[in-house]
Design an enzyme around this catalytic site. Structure first.
Site, PDB file in Angstrom:
ATOM      1  N   TYR A 153       0.834  -1.335   0.359  1.00 25.17           N
ATOM      2  CA  TYR A 153      -0.259  -0.890   0.222  1.00 25.17           C
ATOM      3  C   TYR A 153       0.858   1.052  -0.524  1.00 25.17           C
ATOM      4  CZ  TYR A 153      -4.480  -2.161   0.402  1.00 25.17           C
ATOM      5  OH  TYR A 153      -6.027  -3.013   0.216  1.00 25.17           O
ATOM      6  N   HIS A 199      -9.798  -6.926  -1.903  1.00 22.81           N
ATOM      7  CA  HIS A 199      -9.075  -5.407  -2.890  1.00 22.81           C
ATOM      8  C   HIS A 199      -8.628  -5.846  -4.663  1.00 22.81           C
ATOM      9  CE1 HIS A 199      -5.186  -3.133  -4.464  1.00 22.81           C
ATOM     10  NE2 HIS A 199      -5.007  -4.495  -4.633  1.00 22.81           N
ATOM     11  N   ASN A 249     -13.059  -3.815   3.868  1.00 20.53           N
ATOM     12  CA  ASN A 249     -14.127  -4.049   2.926  1.00 20.53           C
ATOM     13  C   ASN A 249     -13.906  -4.922   2.044  1.00 20.53           C
ATOM     14  OD1 ASN A 249     -11.790  -3.256   1.898  1.00 20.53           O
ATOM     15  ND2 ASN A 249     -13.140  -1.096   1.048  1.00 20.53           N
TER      16      ASN A 249
END
Ligand code: UDP
Length: 140
Positions: A51, A117, A114
């Site tokens: 990231y 990815h 969430n």
């Protein structure tokens, strides 16, 4: 449309809830084929490197902590227009904004946790695949 490969992660909120199979079913039902897959515990350095583009964002430290909070499943997905198709099946980053029937609308816990990815373009797909997989680990 051309056959593409994209990179996918089933994130720790999903492995924790034992719903990797449900997410895989969504991907396969959309016509994406899993041509490589492994379950990993990411190190802090691996998550920070993956990231790195978000290093200066206010959510970076929390995101890295979340990504190392449990195992992930990293995957290479293949199919026609796989990059855009996977983004469509995933839904918007924030589950509150994700279209009905998408993985994030149905499974995500929050904008951070969430569930999945997916690479956002051809260059990132190639770079992210090579970050986690050797060519010999991919069988199309
Ligand atoms: N994220 C977060 N807070 C935000 C935006 C993003 O925690 O305000 C996390 C979330 O897990 C997201 C990841 O950072 O999936 C990468 O963000 P990006 O904007 O690249 O979203 P994506 O491509 O995953 O939809």
């Amino acid at each position: 449309m051309a056959i593409e490969r994209t990179f996918s992660i089933i994130k720790p909120d999903a492995t924790r809830r034992n719903i990797t199979g449900k997410i895989l079913d969504r991907l396969e039902s959309a016509g994406l084929r899993v041509v490589a897959q492994k379950r990993l515990q990411l190190s802090k350095a691996e998550a920070e490197g993956f990231y790195a583009v978000h290093r200066d964002k206010p959510f970076f430290d929390d995101l890295v902590s979340f990504m190392i909070s449990g195992p992930v499943v990293v995957q290479v997905l293949e199919g026609e227009g796989a990059i855009a198709k996977n983004r469509e099946v995933m839904g918007a980053t924030n589950p509150a904004n994700a279209a009905a029937g998408t993985i994030r609308a149905d499974f995500a816990e929050s904008i951070e946790a969430n569930s999945v990815h997916g690479s956002d373009g051809p260059d990132t797909a190639a770079q992210e695949i090579s970050y986690f997989f050797a060519q010999t680990e991919i069988a199309g």
